[in-house]
Design a protein around this motif. Structure first.
Motif, short mmCIF file in Angstrom:
data_model
loop_
_atom_site.label_atom_id
_atom_site.label_comp_id
_atom_site.label_asym_id
_atom_site.label_seq_id
_atom_site.Cartn_x
_atom_site.Cartn_y
_atom_site.Cartn_z
N ALA A 204 0.83 -1.22 0.00
CA ALA A 204 0.00 0.00 0.00
C ALA A 204 0.86 1.26 0.00
CB ALA A 204 -0.93 0.00 1.22
N ILE A 205 2.04 1.21 0.61
CA ILE A 205 2.91 2.40 0.61
C ILE A 205 3.40 2.71 -0.80
CG2 ILE A 205 5.15 3.31 1.39
CD1 ILE A 205 4.64 2.17 4.10
N HIS A 206 3.67 1.66 -1.58
CA HIS A 206 4.09 1.91 -2.97
C HIS A 206 2.99 2.60 -3.76
CE1 HIS A 206 7.41 -1.44 -2.93
NE2 HIS A 206 7.47 -0.61 -1.91
N HIS A 207 1.75 2.15 -3.58
CA HIS A 207 0.63 2.82 -4.26
C HIS A 207 0.54 4.28 -3.82
CE1 HIS A 207 -0.74 -0.79 -6.13
NE2 HIS A 207 -0.98 -1.40 -4.99
N ALA A 208 0.71 4.49 -2.50
CA ALA A 208 0.60 5.85 -1.96
C ALA A 208 1.69 6.74 -2.55
CB ALA A 208 0.71 5.81 -0.43
N ALA A 209 2.92 6.20 -2.62
CA ALA A 209 4.04 7.02 -3.11
C ALA A 209 3.78 7.49 -4.53
CB ALA A 209 5.33 6.21 -3.03
N LEU A 212 0.71 10.02 -4.50
CA LEU A 212 1.02 11.30 -3.86
C LEU A 212 1.97 12.12 -4.73
CD1 LEU A 212 1.29 10.18 -0.12
CD2 LEU A 212 -0.58 11.44 -1.22
N ALA A 213 2.87 11.44 -5.45
CA ALA A 213 3.75 12.17 -6.38
C ALA A 213 2.91 12.84 -7.46
CB ALA A 213 4.77 11.22 -7.00
N ARG A 214 1.88 12.14 -7.95
CA ARG A 214 1.00 12.76 -8.96
C ARG A 214 0.24 13.94 -8.35
NH1 ARG A 214 0.16 7.31 -10.44
NH2 ARG A 214 -1.80 7.19 -9.27
N ILE A 215 -0.20 13.79 -7.10
CA ILE A 215 -0.96 14.89 -6.46
C ILE A 215 -0.08 16.13 -6.29
CG2 ILE A 215 -1.96 15.61 -4.23
CD1 ILE A 215 -3.23 12.80 -4.08
N VAL A 216 1.16 15.92 -5.85
CA VAL A 216 2.06 17.06 -5.64
C VAL A 216 2.32 17.78 -6.96
CG1 VAL A 216 4.41 17.70 -4.97
CG2 VAL A 216 3.13 16.09 -3.58
N ALA A 217 2.28 17.02 -8.08
CA ALA A 217 2.60 17.62 -9.39
C ALA A 217 1.38 18.25 -10.07
CB ALA A 217 3.19 16.54 -10.30
N ILE A 218 0.21 18.22 -9.42
CA ILE A 218 -0.99 18.79 -10.07
C ILE A 218 -0.78 20.27 -10.36
CG2 ILE A 218 -3.41 19.45 -9.68
CD1 ILE A 218 -3.72 16.86 -8.01
N ASP A 219 -1.14 20.65 -11.57
CA ASP A 219 -1.13 22.08 -11.93
C ASP A 219 -2.55 22.62 -11.67
OD1 ASP A 219 -1.12 24.56 -13.04
OD2 ASP A 219 -0.56 23.91 -15.07
N TRP A 220 -2.68 23.52 -10.72
CA TRP A 220 -4.00 24.03 -10.34
C TRP A 220 -4.44 25.19 -11.21
CZ3 TRP A 220 -6.81 20.93 -7.43
CH2 TRP A 220 -6.17 20.02 -6.59
N GLY A 221 -3.66 25.53 -12.22
CA GLY A 221 -4.08 26.57 -13.17
C GLY A 221 -3.71 27.96 -12.69
N ALA A 222 -4.08 28.94 -13.52
CA ALA A 222 -3.72 30.33 -13.22
C ALA A 222 -4.54 30.83 -12.04
CB ALA A 222 -3.99 31.21 -14.43
N PRO A 223 -3.91 31.43 -11.02
CA PRO A 223 -4.67 31.92 -9.87
C PRO A 223 -5.43 33.21 -10.20
CG PRO A 223 -2.34 32.43 -9.60
CD PRO A 223 -2.46 31.64 -10.87
N LEU A 224 -6.50 33.46 -9.42
CA LEU A 224 -7.17 34.75 -9.50
C LEU A 224 -6.21 35.81 -8.98
CD1 LEU A 224 -10.14 35.80 -10.14
CD2 LEU A 224 -10.41 35.91 -7.66
N PRO A 225 -5.98 36.88 -9.77
CA PRO A 225 -5.01 37.90 -9.32
C PRO A 225 -5.40 38.47 -7.95
CG PRO A 225 -5.68 38.28 -11.60
CD PRO A 225 -6.57 37.19 -11.08
N GLY A 226 -4.38 38.81 -7.19
CA GLY A 226 -4.63 39.38 -5.86
C GLY A 226 -4.69 38.33 -4.77
N PHE A 227 -4.70 37.06 -5.15
CA PHE A 227 -4.74 35.97 -4.17
C PHE A 227 -3.47 35.13 -4.30
CE2 PHE A 227 -9.17 36.89 -3.92
CZ PHE A 227 -9.60 36.39 -2.72
N PRO A 228 -3.01 34.55 -3.18
CA PRO A 228 -1.96 33.53 -3.31
C PRO A 228 -2.49 32.36 -4.13
CG PRO A 228 -2.38 34.09 -0.98
CD PRO A 228 -3.46 34.73 -1.80
N PRO A 229 -1.60 31.63 -4.81
CA PRO A 229 -2.07 30.50 -5.62
C PRO A 229 -2.60 29.36 -4.76
CG PRO A 229 0.32 30.56 -5.56
CD PRO A 229 -0.15 31.80 -4.87
N THR A 230 -3.28 28.43 -5.40
CA THR A 230 -3.72 27.21 -4.73
C THR A 230 -2.50 26.37 -4.36
OG1 THR A 230 -5.81 27.17 -5.93
CG2 THR A 230 -5.03 25.07 -5.03
N THR A 231 -2.47 25.89 -3.12
CA THR A 231 -1.38 24.99 -2.73
C THR A 231 -1.97 23.74 -2.10
OG1 THR A 231 -1.14 25.88 -0.50
CG2 THR A 231 0.17 26.92 -2.23
N CYS A 232 -1.30 22.62 -2.34
CA CYS A 232 -1.71 21.35 -1.75
C CYS A 232 -0.55 20.80 -0.96
CB CYS A 232 -2.12 20.38 -2.85
SG CYS A 232 -2.46 18.73 -2.23
#
Ligand SMILES: [Zn+2]
Length: 376
Positions: A204-209, A212-232
Protein backbone atom coordinates in the motif's frame (compact mmCIF):
# COMPACT_ATOMS: atom_id res chain seq x y z
CA UNK A 1 -11.60 57.90 23.39
CA UNK A 2 -8.26 56.18 23.96
CA UNK A 3 -8.84 55.88 27.68
CA UNK A 4 -12.24 54.38 26.96
CA UNK A 5 -10.88 51.82 24.49
CA UNK A 6 -8.07 50.92 26.87
CA UNK A 7 -10.39 50.50 29.83
CA UNK A 8 -12.79 48.29 27.83
CA UNK A 9 -9.91 46.19 26.49
CA UNK A 10 -8.64 45.64 30.04
CA UNK A 11 -12.09 44.66 31.29
CA UNK A 12 -12.42 42.13 28.46
CA UNK A 13 -8.94 40.64 28.95
CA UNK A 14 -9.65 40.22 32.68
CA UNK A 15 -12.58 37.96 31.81
CA UNK A 16 -10.78 34.73 30.83
CA UNK A 17 -12.69 33.31 27.87
CA UNK A 18 -10.73 30.40 26.50
CA UNK A 19 -12.52 29.12 23.43
CA UNK A 20 -15.43 28.40 23.29
CA UNK A 21 -16.05 30.11 26.66
CA UNK A 22 -17.35 33.67 26.68
CA UNK A 23 -16.42 34.30 30.33
CA UNK A 24 -19.08 36.99 30.76
CA UNK A 25 -17.58 39.20 28.05
CA UNK A 26 -20.82 39.61 26.12
CA UNK A 27 -22.79 40.51 29.27
CA UNK A 28 -20.17 43.16 29.90
CA UNK A 29 -20.56 44.44 26.31
CA UNK A 30 -24.32 44.59 26.86
CA UNK A 31 -23.77 46.77 29.93
CA UNK A 32 -21.85 49.21 27.72
CA UNK A 33 -24.13 49.06 24.69
CA UNK A 34 -27.55 49.20 26.35
CA UNK A 35 -27.12 52.86 27.43
CA UNK A 36 -26.15 53.69 23.82
CA UNK A 37 -29.50 52.43 22.55
CA UNK A 38 -28.53 48.90 21.50
CA UNK A 39 -30.82 45.91 21.95
CA UNK A 40 -29.28 42.48 22.38
CA UNK A 41 -30.61 39.29 20.83
CA UNK A 42 -28.94 36.09 21.96
CA UNK A 43 -28.37 33.45 19.30
CA UNK A 44 -26.68 30.85 21.50
CA UNK A 45 -26.06 27.45 19.91
CA UNK A 46 -24.33 24.26 21.04
CA UNK A 47 -23.03 25.82 24.26
CA UNK A 48 -21.62 28.83 22.41
CA UNK A 49 -22.58 32.39 23.39
CA UNK A 50 -23.59 34.48 20.36
CA UNK A 51 -25.12 37.94 20.39
CA UNK A 52 -26.54 40.39 17.88
CA UNK A 53 -26.52 43.94 19.24
CA UNK A 54 -28.58 46.37 17.16
CA UNK A 55 -29.07 50.09 17.27
CA UNK A 56 -31.50 51.68 14.76
CA UNK A 57 -29.92 54.58 12.99
CA UNK A 58 -30.73 58.14 12.14
CA UNK A 59 -29.27 57.64 8.64
CA UNK A 60 -29.78 55.11 5.86
CA UNK A 61 -27.96 51.80 5.75
CA UNK A 62 -26.75 49.18 8.23
CA UNK A 63 -23.10 48.67 9.08
CA UNK A 64 -22.05 45.57 11.01
CA UNK A 65 -18.97 44.85 13.08
CA UNK A 66 -18.15 41.17 13.53
CA UNK A 67 -15.89 39.88 16.25
CA UNK A 68 -15.19 37.16 18.77
CA UNK A 69 -14.81 37.22 22.54
CA UNK A 70 -13.05 33.85 22.82
CA UNK A 71 -9.27 33.56 22.97
CA UNK A 72 -6.76 30.76 22.48
CA UNK A 73 -5.27 29.16 25.63
CA UNK A 74 -2.39 31.12 27.20
CA UNK A 75 0.13 28.27 27.13
CA UNK A 76 2.75 28.11 29.92
CA UNK A 77 1.79 30.91 32.32
CA UNK A 78 5.27 31.18 33.82
CA UNK A 79 6.60 32.22 30.42
CA UNK A 80 4.38 35.35 30.32
CA UNK A 81 6.01 38.61 31.42
CA UNK A 82 2.73 39.44 33.21
CA UNK A 83 -0.12 37.06 34.06
CA UNK A 84 -2.09 36.48 30.81
CA UNK A 85 -5.42 37.73 32.18
CA UNK A 86 -4.10 40.62 34.28
CA UNK A 87 -4.25 43.24 31.48
CA UNK A 88 -1.12 44.90 32.87
CA UNK A 89 0.11 48.09 31.22
CA UNK A 90 3.86 48.61 31.15
CA UNK A 91 5.76 51.23 29.15
CA UNK A 92 2.75 52.02 26.97
CA UNK A 93 2.04 48.39 26.15
CA UNK A 94 -1.06 46.44 27.18
CA UNK A 95 -0.28 42.80 27.96
CA UNK A 96 -2.73 39.91 27.94
CA UNK A 97 -4.36 37.12 25.98
CA UNK A 98 -6.71 38.72 23.47
CA UNK A 99 -4.95 42.11 23.45
CA UNK A 100 -4.53 41.86 19.65
CA UNK A 101 -6.87 38.97 18.82
CA UNK A 102 -9.32 40.53 19.25
CA UNK A 103 -10.57 42.06 22.48
CA UNK A 104 -8.52 45.17 21.74
CA UNK A 105 -10.30 45.61 18.40
CA UNK A 106 -13.78 45.20 19.91
CA UNK A 107 -12.88 47.78 22.56
CA UNK A 108 -11.89 50.28 19.86
CA UNK A 109 -15.15 49.84 17.93
CA UNK A 110 -17.23 50.36 21.09
CA UNK A 111 -15.20 53.40 22.13
CA UNK A 112 -15.71 54.89 18.65
CA UNK A 113 -19.47 54.32 18.82
CA UNK A 114 -19.70 55.73 22.34
CA UNK A 115 -17.96 58.87 21.23
CA UNK A 116 -20.27 59.36 18.23
CA UNK A 117 -23.49 58.63 20.12
CA UNK A 118 -22.53 61.04 22.91
CA UNK A 119 -21.77 63.71 20.30
CA UNK A 120 -25.30 63.19 18.91
CA UNK A 121 -23.99 62.40 15.44
CA UNK A 122 -26.62 61.04 13.06
CA UNK A 123 -25.48 57.44 12.53
CA UNK A 124 -26.35 54.54 10.26
CA UNK A 125 -28.00 51.53 11.87
CA UNK A 126 -25.31 49.58 13.69
CA UNK A 127 -25.00 45.86 14.33
CA UNK A 128 -22.44 44.02 16.42
CA UNK A 129 -22.17 40.33 15.66
CA UNK A 130 -20.26 38.74 18.52
CA UNK A 131 -19.44 35.05 19.00
CA UNK A 132 -17.40 33.03 21.49
CA UNK A 133 -16.64 30.31 18.93
CA UNK A 134 -14.06 31.59 16.45
CA UNK A 135 -10.76 30.21 17.70
CA UNK A 136 -12.01 26.65 18.14
CA UNK A 137 -14.33 24.62 15.96
CA UNK A 138 -16.20 27.61 14.51
CA UNK A 139 -19.28 25.45 13.98
CA UNK A 140 -21.78 27.29 16.19
CA UNK A 141 -20.40 30.81 15.95
CA UNK A 142 -20.66 33.46 13.26
CA UNK A 143 -22.46 31.07 10.92
CA UNK A 144 -25.36 30.85 13.41
CA UNK A 145 -25.45 34.65 13.63
CA UNK A 146 -25.56 34.95 9.83
CA UNK A 147 -28.33 32.33 9.62
CA UNK A 148 -30.30 34.31 12.22
CA UNK A 149 -29.89 37.52 10.20
CA UNK A 150 -30.92 35.77 6.98
CA UNK A 151 -34.00 34.25 8.64
CA UNK A 152 -35.16 37.65 9.87
CA UNK A 153 -34.09 39.57 6.77
CA UNK A 154 -31.60 41.62 8.79
CA UNK A 155 -28.39 41.19 6.78
CA UNK A 156 -26.28 44.36 6.96
CA UNK A 157 -25.20 46.37 3.91
CA UNK A 158 -21.54 45.82 4.74
CA UNK A 159 -19.39 44.47 7.56
CA UNK A 160 -16.08 45.19 9.21
CA UNK A 161 -14.48 42.08 10.70
CA UNK A 162 -12.26 43.15 13.58
CA UNK A 163 -9.51 40.53 13.16
CA UNK A 164 -5.98 41.90 13.58
CA UNK A 165 -5.25 42.51 9.89
CA UNK A 166 -2.44 45.03 10.26
CA UNK A 167 1.19 44.15 9.70
CA UNK A 168 3.59 46.80 11.03
CA UNK A 169 1.27 49.75 11.61
CA UNK A 170 -2.47 49.91 12.24
CA UNK A 171 -4.19 50.35 8.89
CA UNK A 172 -1.31 49.29 6.66
CA UNK A 173 -3.26 46.17 5.62
CA UNK A 174 -6.91 45.22 5.27
CA UNK A 175 -8.13 41.82 4.17
CA UNK A 176 -10.80 41.67 1.50
CA UNK A 177 -10.84 37.93 0.89
CA UNK A 178 -9.28 34.66 1.83
CA UNK A 179 -8.47 31.42 0.14
CA UNK A 180 -10.75 28.45 0.83
CA UNK A 181 -9.76 25.26 2.62
CA UNK A 182 -10.23 21.66 1.49
CA UNK A 183 -8.93 18.73 3.52
CA UNK A 184 -8.69 15.17 2.31
CA UNK A 185 -7.97 11.80 3.88
CA UNK A 186 -6.84 9.05 1.53
CA UNK A 187 -6.69 5.43 2.66
CA UNK A 188 -4.58 3.34 0.25
CA UNK A 189 -5.45 -0.35 0.25
CA UNK A 190 -3.16 -3.29 -0.59
CA UNK A 191 -2.49 -6.71 0.84
CA UNK A 192 -0.25 -7.38 3.84
CA UNK A 193 2.48 -9.99 3.47
CA UNK A 194 6.08 -11.09 4.09
CA UNK A 195 8.69 -8.83 2.52
CA UNK A 196 10.54 -11.89 1.17
CA UNK A 197 7.39 -12.96 -0.74
CA UNK A 198 6.24 -9.77 -2.50
CA UNK A 199 4.47 -11.83 -5.17
CA UNK A 200 1.94 -12.81 -2.49
CA UNK A 201 1.36 -9.23 -1.21
CA UNK A 202 0.46 -5.76 -2.50
CA UNK A 203 2.36 -2.85 -0.94
CA UNK A 204 0.00 0.00 0.00
CA UNK A 205 2.91 2.40 0.61
CA UNK A 206 4.09 1.91 -2.97
CA UNK A 207 0.63 2.82 -4.26
CA UNK A 208 0.60 5.85 -1.96
CA UNK A 209 4.04 7.02 -3.11
CA UNK A 210 3.03 6.97 -6.78
CA UNK A 211 -0.33 8.64 -6.22
CA UNK A 212 1.02 11.30 -3.86
CA UNK A 213 3.75 12.17 -6.38
CA UNK A 214 1.00 12.76 -8.96
CA UNK A 215 -0.96 14.89 -6.46
CA UNK A 216 2.06 17.06 -5.64
CA UNK A 217 2.60 17.62 -9.39
CA UNK A 218 -0.99 18.79 -10.07
CA UNK A 219 -1.13 22.08 -11.93
CA UNK A 220 -4.00 24.03 -10.34
CA UNK A 221 -4.08 26.57 -13.17
CA UNK A 222 -3.72 30.33 -13.22
CA UNK A 223 -4.67 31.92 -9.87
CA UNK A 224 -7.17 34.75 -9.50
CA UNK A 225 -5.01 37.90 -9.32
CA UNK A 226 -4.63 39.38 -5.86
CA UNK A 227 -4.74 35.97 -4.17
CA UNK A 228 -1.96 33.53 -3.31
CA UNK A 229 -2.07 30.50 -5.62
CA UNK A 230 -3.72 27.21 -4.73
CA UNK A 231 -1.38 24.99 -2.73
CA UNK A 232 -1.71 21.35 -1.75
CA UNK A 233 0.34 20.11 1.19
CA UNK A 234 0.64 16.50 2.29
CA UNK A 235 0.47 16.94 6.04
CA UNK A 236 0.58 13.32 7.28
CA UNK A 237 1.56 9.88 5.99
CA UNK A 238 1.00 6.81 8.09
CA UNK A 239 1.77 3.24 7.00
CA UNK A 240 3.54 0.08 8.07
CA UNK A 241 3.25 -2.24 11.03
CA UNK A 242 6.52 -1.26 12.68
CA UNK A 243 8.24 -4.46 11.63
CA UNK A 244 10.73 -4.12 8.78
CA UNK A 245 9.88 -7.49 7.21
CA UNK A 246 6.13 -6.86 6.74
CA UNK A 247 4.66 -5.39 3.55
CA UNK A 248 1.91 -3.02 4.68
CA UNK A 249 -1.65 -3.59 3.53
CA UNK A 250 -2.79 -0.03 4.27
CA UNK A 251 -1.39 3.49 4.18
CA UNK A 252 -3.13 6.73 5.05
CA UNK A 253 -2.32 10.27 3.92
CA UNK A 254 -3.83 13.63 4.90
CA UNK A 255 -3.88 16.62 2.56
CA UNK A 256 -4.51 20.30 3.29
CA UNK A 257 -5.39 22.40 0.27
CA UNK A 258 -5.66 26.21 0.35
CA UNK A 259 -7.51 27.14 -2.79
CA UNK A 260 -7.52 30.29 -4.81
CA UNK A 261 -11.06 31.36 -5.87
CA UNK A 262 -10.12 30.51 -9.47
CA UNK A 263 -10.63 26.91 -8.30
CA UNK A 264 -13.71 25.48 -6.61
CA UNK A 265 -14.51 22.52 -4.40
CA UNK A 266 -16.07 20.28 -7.06
CA UNK A 267 -13.09 20.77 -9.38
CA UNK A 268 -10.62 20.05 -6.56
CA UNK A 269 -12.42 16.84 -5.58
CA UNK A 270 -12.50 15.58 -9.18
CA UNK A 271 -8.85 16.45 -9.73
CA UNK A 272 -7.81 14.53 -6.61
CA UNK A 273 -9.93 11.52 -7.57
CA UNK A 274 -8.28 11.42 -11.01
CA UNK A 275 -4.78 11.69 -9.54
CA UNK A 276 -5.16 8.69 -7.21
CA UNK A 277 -6.43 6.29 -9.89
CA UNK A 278 -5.83 3.42 -10.42
CA UNK A 279 -4.85 2.76 -6.79
CA UNK A 280 -7.47 1.11 -4.59
CA UNK A 281 -8.39 3.85 -2.14
CA UNK A 282 -10.93 5.28 0.22
CA UNK A 283 -11.12 9.01 -0.40
CA UNK A 284 -12.80 11.46 2.00
CA UNK A 285 -12.81 15.10 0.96
CA UNK A 286 -14.06 17.89 3.25
CA UNK A 287 -14.90 21.45 2.24
CA UNK A 288 -13.71 23.13 5.43
CA UNK A 289 -14.05 26.77 4.34
CA UNK A 290 -15.28 28.68 1.29
CA UNK A 291 -13.00 31.05 -0.55
CA UNK A 292 -14.35 34.60 -0.62
CA UNK A 293 -13.53 37.97 -2.08
CA UNK A 294 -15.06 41.44 -1.76
CA UNK A 295 -14.68 43.22 -5.08
CA UNK A 296 -13.11 46.65 -5.32
CA UNK A 297 -15.89 49.19 -4.91
CA UNK A 298 -17.40 51.87 -2.69
CA UNK A 299 -17.13 49.96 0.60
CA UNK A 300 -13.43 49.09 0.33
CA UNK A 301 -12.78 52.62 -0.95
CA UNK A 302 -14.53 54.06 2.11
CA UNK A 303 -12.49 51.90 4.49
CA UNK A 304 -9.23 52.83 2.77
CA UNK A 305 -10.17 56.52 2.75
CA UNK A 306 -10.82 56.40 6.51
CA UNK A 307 -7.40 54.83 7.04
CA UNK A 308 -5.79 57.47 4.82
CA UNK A 309 -7.45 60.35 6.70
CA UNK A 310 -6.48 58.96 10.13
CA UNK A 311 -2.96 57.69 9.41
CA UNK A 312 -1.80 58.86 5.97
CA UNK A 313 -1.33 55.19 5.05
CA UNK A 314 -2.44 53.63 1.77
CA UNK A 315 -3.79 50.27 2.94
CA UNK A 316 -2.79 47.11 1.12
CA UNK A 317 -5.88 45.14 0.09
CA UNK A 318 -4.64 41.71 1.08
CA UNK A 319 -6.00 38.18 0.81
CA UNK A 320 -3.27 36.22 2.62
CA UNK A 321 -3.36 34.05 5.72
CA UNK A 322 -5.70 31.32 6.87
CA UNK A 323 -9.45 31.42 6.72
CA UNK A 324 -11.67 33.78 8.74
CA UNK A 325 -15.24 34.23 9.90
CA UNK A 326 -15.60 36.85 7.19
CA UNK A 327 -16.42 33.96 4.87
CA UNK A 328 -19.84 33.42 6.46
CA UNK A 329 -20.88 37.02 5.84
CA UNK A 330 -19.32 37.14 2.38
CA UNK A 331 -21.10 33.90 1.41
CA UNK A 332 -24.37 35.63 2.31
CA UNK A 333 -23.51 38.42 -0.13
CA UNK A 334 -22.31 41.02 2.40
CA UNK A 335 -19.24 43.08 1.40
CA UNK A 336 -16.58 42.37 4.03
CA UNK A 337 -13.38 44.14 5.03
CA UNK A 338 -11.19 42.85 7.82
CA UNK A 339 -9.51 45.69 9.67
CA UNK A 340 -7.95 45.52 13.10
CA UNK A 341 -4.81 45.90 15.20
CA UNK A 342 -1.37 44.56 14.28
CA UNK A 343 -0.93 40.80 14.58
CA UNK A 344 2.73 40.31 15.59
CA UNK A 345 1.99 38.45 18.86
CA UNK A 346 -1.36 36.75 18.19
CA UNK A 347 -1.69 33.27 19.72
CA UNK A 348 1.82 33.67 21.21
CA UNK A 349 2.98 33.57 24.82
CA UNK A 350 3.16 37.23 25.83
CA UNK A 351 0.46 38.62 23.48
CA UNK A 352 0.42 42.41 23.77
CA UNK A 353 -0.46 45.62 21.96
CA UNK A 354 0.79 49.20 22.09
CA UNK A 355 -1.75 51.49 23.75
CA UNK A 356 -1.10 53.94 20.92
CA UNK A 357 -2.52 51.39 18.46
CA UNK A 358 -5.83 51.43 20.31
CA UNK A 359 -5.96 55.21 19.81
CA UNK A 360 -5.27 54.95 16.09
CA UNK A 361 -7.72 52.13 15.44
CA UNK A 362 -10.49 53.87 17.41
CA UNK A 363 -9.99 56.94 15.20
CA UNK A 364 -10.18 54.89 12.00
CA UNK A 365 -13.31 53.06 13.17
CA UNK A 366 -14.92 56.38 14.12
CA UNK A 367 -14.25 57.72 10.64
CA UNK A 368 -15.71 54.61 8.97
CA UNK A 369 -18.94 54.84 10.99
CA UNK A 370 -19.20 58.59 10.31
CA UNK A 371 -18.81 58.21 6.55
CA UNK A 372 -20.61 54.93 5.97
CA UNK A 373 -23.29 55.04 3.28
CA UNK A 374 -25.41 52.35 1.76
CA UNK A 375 -24.45 51.54 -1.83
CA UNK A 376 -26.66 49.23 -3.75
ZN1 LIG B 1 -9.24 36.34 15.96
Amino acid sequence: MTDTALRIAQELIRRPSITPEDGGCQDYLESLLHPLGFRRTRVDAGGVTNSVFFRPGERDGTLAYAGHTDVVPPGPRDAWPHPPFSATIEDGVLHGRGAQDMKGGIACWIAAMMDLVRAHQPLPSLQLLITSDEEGESVDGTIRLVEHLQRHDLLPDAAIVGEPSSHKRVGDTIRRGRRGVVQARIGFLGQQGHSAYPQDADNAIHHAAEALARIVAIDWGAPLPGFPPTTCQITNIHGGTGASNVIPGTCEALLDIRYNPANDFAHIRETLARAIEPARVELHVDHVANAFVTADGPFLDLVCAAIRRSTGLEAKRDTGGGTSDGRFLASAGVPVAELGLTNGTIHQVGECVAVEELRVLTGIYRDIIMHFERHS
